[in-house]
Write a protein that holds these residues in place. Structure first.
Motif, PDB file in Angstrom:
ATOM      1  N   VAL A  23       8.268  12.822  10.934  1.00 55.15           N
ATOM      2  CA  VAL A  23       6.944  12.190  10.970  1.00 55.15           C
ATOM      3  C   VAL A  23       7.029  10.835  11.682  1.00 55.15           C
ATOM      4  CG1 VAL A  23       7.205  11.034   8.735  1.00 55.15           C
ATOM      5  CG2 VAL A  23       4.914  11.620   9.578  1.00 55.15           C
ATOM      6  N   GLU A  24       6.024  10.543  12.500  1.00 55.28           N
ATOM      7  CA  GLU A  24       5.987   9.289  13.252  1.00 55.28           C
ATOM      8  C   GLU A  24       4.540   8.891  13.509  1.00 55.28           C
ATOM      9  OE1 GLU A  24       8.430   7.392  14.125  1.00 55.28           O
ATOM     10  OE2 GLU A  24      10.240   8.651  14.188  1.00 55.28           O
ATOM     11  N   PHE A  25       4.308   7.600  13.641  1.00 53.63           N
ATOM     12  CA  PHE A  25       3.037   7.139  14.177  1.00 53.63           C
ATOM     13  C   PHE A  25       3.052   7.341  15.683  1.00 53.63           C
ATOM     14  CE2 PHE A  25       3.123   4.638  10.240  1.00 53.63           C
ATOM     15  CZ  PHE A  25       1.837   4.841   9.768  1.00 53.63           C
ATOM     16  N   ASP A  26       1.935   7.786  16.228  1.00 55.80           N
ATOM     17  CA  ASP A  26       1.794   7.964  17.670  1.00 55.80           C
ATOM     18  C   ASP A  26       1.531   6.592  18.294  1.00 55.80           C
ATOM     19  OD1 ASP A  26       1.115   8.515  20.265  1.00 55.80           O
ATOM     20  OD2 ASP A  26      -0.370  10.048  19.791  1.00 55.80           O
ATOM     21  N   ALA A  27       2.535   6.076  18.993  1.00 56.15           N
ATOM     22  CA  ALA A  27       2.444   4.725  19.551  1.00 56.15           C
ATOM     23  C   ALA A  27       1.353   4.593  20.598  1.00 56.15           C
ATOM     24  CB  ALA A  27       3.789   4.317  20.143  1.00 56.15           C
ATOM     25  N   SER A  28       0.910   5.713  21.175  1.00 53.29           N
ATOM     26  CA  SER A  28      -0.091   5.659  22.244  1.00 53.29           C
ATOM     27  C   SER A  28      -1.518   5.758  21.717  1.00 53.29           C
ATOM     28  CB  SER A  28       0.148   6.783  23.246  1.00 53.29           C
ATOM     29  OG  SER A  28      -0.076   8.055  22.641  1.00 53.29           O
ATOM     30  N   SER A  29      -1.674   5.989  20.409  1.00 54.53           N
ATOM     31  CA  SER A  29      -3.009   6.299  19.897  1.00 54.53           C
ATOM     32  C   SER A  29      -3.718   5.116  19.257  1.00 54.53           C
ATOM     33  CB  SER A  29      -2.895   7.412  18.838  1.00 54.53           C
ATOM     34  OG  SER A  29      -2.232   6.930  17.671  1.00 54.53           O
ATOM     35  N   GLY A  30      -3.036   4.009  19.067  1.00 57.76           N
ATOM     36  CA  GLY A  30      -3.587   2.937  18.244  1.00 57.76           C
ATOM     37  C   GLY A  30      -4.664   2.098  18.910  1.00 57.76           C
ATOM     38  N   LYS A  31      -5.617   1.672  18.092  1.00 59.94           N
ATOM     39  CA  LYS A  31      -6.663   0.747  18.538  1.00 59.94           C
ATOM     40  C   LYS A  31      -6.928  -0.245  17.422  1.00 59.94           C
ATOM     41  CE  LYS A  31     -11.239   0.595  20.694  1.00 59.94           C
ATOM     42  NZ  LYS A  31     -12.391   1.398  21.200  1.00 59.94           N
ATOM     43  N   VAL A  32      -7.150  -1.507  17.769  1.00 59.62           N
ATOM     44  CA  VAL A  32      -7.328  -2.562  16.784  1.00 59.62           C
ATOM     45  C   VAL A  32      -8.781  -3.031  16.779  1.00 59.62           C
ATOM     46  CG1 VAL A  32      -6.662  -4.902  16.108  1.00 59.62           C
ATOM     47  CG2 VAL A  32      -4.934  -3.322  16.957  1.00 59.62           C
ATOM     48  N   TYR A  33      -9.326  -3.178  15.567  1.00 60.66           N
ATOM     49  CA  TYR A  33     -10.697  -3.643  15.372  1.00 60.66           C
ATOM     50  C   TYR A  33     -10.678  -4.914  14.517  1.00 60.66           C
ATOM     51  CZ  TYR A  33     -11.808   1.196  16.676  1.00 60.66           C
ATOM     52  OH  TYR A  33     -11.896   2.408  17.322  1.00 60.66           O
ATOM     53  N   ASP A  34     -11.543  -5.861  14.872  1.00 59.50           N
ATOM     54  CA  ASP A  34     -11.746  -7.025  14.013  1.00 59.50           C
ATOM     55  C   ASP A  34     -12.701  -6.661  12.883  1.00 59.50           C
ATOM     56  OD1 ASP A  34     -10.205  -8.664  15.633  1.00 59.50           O
ATOM     57  OD2 ASP A  34     -11.920  -9.514  16.703  1.00 59.50           O
ATOM     58  N   PHE A  35     -12.406  -7.138  11.667  1.00 57.68           N
ATOM     59  CA  PHE A  35     -13.452  -7.127  10.658  1.00 57.68           C
ATOM     60  C   PHE A  35     -14.492  -8.158  11.101  1.00 57.68           C
ATOM     61  CE2 PHE A  35      -9.928  -5.565   7.859  1.00 57.68           C
ATOM     62  CZ  PHE A  35     -10.499  -4.327   7.584  1.00 57.68           C
ATOM     63  N   LEU A  60      -0.951   9.462  12.587  1.00 58.31           N
ATOM     64  CA  LEU A  60       0.332   9.713  11.952  1.00 58.31           C
ATOM     65  C   LEU A  60       0.678  11.179  12.194  1.00 58.31           C
ATOM     66  CD1 LEU A  60       2.668   8.702  10.131  1.00 58.31           C
ATOM     67  CD2 LEU A  60       1.344   9.508   8.170  1.00 58.31           C
ATOM     68  N   SER A  61       1.462  11.433  13.213  1.00 59.62           N
ATOM     69  CA  SER A  61       1.789  12.808  13.592  1.00 59.62           C
ATOM     70  C   SER A  61       2.607  13.477  12.488  1.00 59.62           C
ATOM     71  CB  SER A  61       2.579  12.827  14.899  1.00 59.62           C
ATOM     72  OG  SER A  61       1.812  12.267  15.951  1.00 59.62           O
ATOM     73  N   GLY A  62       2.109  14.608  12.001  1.00 61.29           N
ATOM     74  CA  GLY A  62       2.764  15.303  10.894  1.00 61.29           C
ATOM     75  C   GLY A  62       2.285  14.864   9.532  1.00 61.29           C
ATOM     76  N   GLY A  63       1.226  14.066   9.511  1.00 60.59           N
ATOM     77  CA  GLY A  63       0.732  13.503   8.252  1.00 60.59           C
ATOM     78  C   GLY A  63      -0.243  14.401   7.520  1.00 60.59           C
ATOM     79  N   GLN A  64       0.172  15.609   7.199  1.00 62.08           N
ATOM     80  CA  GLN A  64      -0.669  16.544   6.454  1.00 62.08           C
ATOM     81  C   GLN A  64       0.118  17.134   5.290  1.00 62.08           C
ATOM     82  OE1 GLN A  64      -1.768  19.299   9.623  1.00 62.08           O
ATOM     83  NE2 GLN A  64      -3.850  18.500   9.637  1.00 62.08           N
ATOM     84  N   ASP A  65      -0.566  17.326   4.150  1.00 62.22           N
ATOM     85  CA  ASP A  65       0.068  17.978   3.010  1.00 62.22           C
ATOM     86  C   ASP A  65       0.524  19.379   3.400  1.00 62.22           C
ATOM     87  OD1 ASP A  65      -0.104  16.100   0.773  1.00 62.22           O
ATOM     88  OD2 ASP A  65      -2.267  16.306   0.998  1.00 62.22           O
ATOM     89  N   GLY A 125       0.855  -1.184   0.000  1.00 58.53           N
ATOM     90  CA  GLY A 125       0.000   0.000   0.000  1.00 58.53           C
ATOM     91  C   GLY A 125       0.884   1.225   0.000  1.00 58.53           C
ATOM     92  N   ALA A 126       0.295   2.396  -0.244  1.00 55.17           N
ATOM     93  CA  ALA A 126       1.118   3.599  -0.306  1.00 55.17           C
ATOM     94  C   ALA A 126       0.269   4.850  -0.133  1.00 55.17           C
ATOM     95  CB  ALA A 126       1.888   3.660  -1.627  1.00 55.17           C
ATOM     96  N   LEU A 127       0.949   5.921   0.278  1.00 56.74           N
ATOM     97  CA  LEU A 127       0.357   7.248   0.385  1.00 56.74           C
ATOM     98  C   LEU A 127       1.246   8.227  -0.367  1.00 56.74           C
ATOM     99  CD1 LEU A 127      -0.176   7.353   4.265  1.00 56.74           C
ATOM    100  CD2 LEU A 127      -1.956   6.850   2.569  1.00 56.74           C
ATOM    101  N   ALA A 128       0.643   9.215  -1.007  1.00 58.14           N
ATOM    102  CA  ALA A 128       1.391  10.340  -1.578  1.00 58.14           C
ATOM    103  C   ALA A 128       1.105  11.555  -0.713  1.00 58.14           C
ATOM    104  CB  ALA A 128       0.953  10.600  -3.018  1.00 58.14           C
ATOM    105  N   ILE A 129       2.155  12.267  -0.317  1.00 57.57           N
ATOM    106  CA  ILE A 129       1.964  13.399   0.578  1.00 57.57           C
ATOM    107  C   ILE A 129       3.011  14.464   0.273  1.00 57.57           C
ATOM    108  CG2 ILE A 129       3.383  12.359   2.400  1.00 57.57           C
ATOM    109  CD1 ILE A 129       1.239  13.513   4.404  1.00 57.57           C
ATOM    110  N   ARG A 130       2.581  15.729   0.253  1.00 63.00           N
ATOM    111  CA  ARG A 130       3.486  16.837  -0.042  1.00 63.00           C
ATOM    112  C   ARG A 130       4.159  17.333   1.237  1.00 63.00           C
ATOM    113  NH1 ARG A 130       5.093  18.305  -5.320  1.00 63.00           N
ATOM    114  NH2 ARG A 130       3.587  17.236  -6.655  1.00 63.00           N
TER     115      ARG A 130
END
Length: 273
Positions: free
Chosen positions: A195-207, A182-187, A83-88
């Motif tokens: 830029v980093e993922f915030d390790a304290s913010s994550g939550k997991v959901y089952d499909f 994703l801290s700093g994840g804005q164009d 997967g991928a993201l494009a960001i300015r």
């Protein structure tokens, strides 16, 4: 539109894994997961390839404007960028963040199956040759960790809601979704070095499981946040985290490699709230 290059060998898998939009310029890119780009068959090299494409006015045809391999070399063809993201960036540069399918960006095995070690590779396009036959490449700027709370066997897709910087990452093998920041994840704000993922913010959901609590969404390979408007409003409340995720599922694996419970939801489009 079918994203298939007529120049591809019909016996070869296209390995397209992501369509990427640069929201600033409107340019569209297609990502091939892991391509053998070697010239010498005795020295096989697997790299993901980013293709810049342009659709014809009819929307039924497209042309490839350029194709550039990613600098990162993978162990094999089974686990490249999924997967991928494009960001300015704040510097105006277009960056692509590529999601490795395997843990440690590795093939299935000891390292590839080492749960909780997901990675994203931040890249920028450069002129020059790192792979023979190509005069451009996507240079690795930095690799960042996905939080360990995304304790997944694999990572199949990513979507980013930019105004709230909320990221969603799916796992095909686990049939789960991680949602975090994703801290700093804005164009226009993005800095590849901070830029980093915030390790304290994550939550997991089952499909959702079936009536017998068995996995049924076995092949989720694409996800996208779906924004909504408040009743009576014409404008999207862009600062609010969306409550709906769209997903698409690949074809069920044949020859007994997946449970029969996977068949009903394969090759389908889904909405989850």
């Amino acid at each position: 539109t079918q994203i298939v290059n007529p120049e591809f060998d019909s016996s070869e898998d296209s390995d397209f894994e992501s369509i990427i939009l640069d929201a600033t310029s409107g340019d569209v890119y297609a990502l091939r997961e892991a391509v053998d780009v070697s010239v010498d068959s005795s020295k096989i090299q697997y790299h993901s390839v980013v293709m810049k494409i342009e659709f014809e006015e009819t929307g039924n045809e497209y042309k490839v404007l350029d194709a550039c391999p990613c600098e990162h070399q993978f162990d094999g063809r089974l686990n490249g960028l999924e997967g991928a993201l494009a960001i300015r960036g704040a510097d105006g540069v277009l960056y692509i963040m590529g999601l490795c399918e395997g843990n440690h960006c590795a093939e299935p095995g000891v390292r590839g199956d080492d749960r909780g070690n997901g990675k994203m590779i931040i890249m920028a396009r450069e002129e020059g040759t790192v792979v023979k036959g190509y005069d451009c490449y996507w240079k690795t700027i930095r690799t960042i960790d996905i939080p360990e709370s995304a304790y997944f066997e694999d990572y199949s897709a990513i979507s980013l809601h930019r105004s709230s910087m909320t990221a969603a990452i799916s796992s095909q093998q686990d049939s789960r979704l991680w949602v975090g920041t994703l801290s700093g994840g804005q164009d226009g704000v993005f800095d590849p070095m901070t830029v980093e993922f915030d390790a304290s913010s994550g939550k997991v959901y089952d499909f959702p499981r079936n009536a017998n609590c068995e996995v049924q969404y076995c092949n989720v390979e694409g996800i996208q946040w779906v924004e909504s408007t408040n009743e009576g409003d014409d404008e999207v409340d862009s600062d609010e985290v969306p409550k709906v995720v769209a997903a698409v599922s690949d074809k069920m694996k044949s020859r007994g490699r997946q449970s029969y419970t996977c068949l009903d939801k394969d090759q389908s489009f889904h909405l989850f709230a």
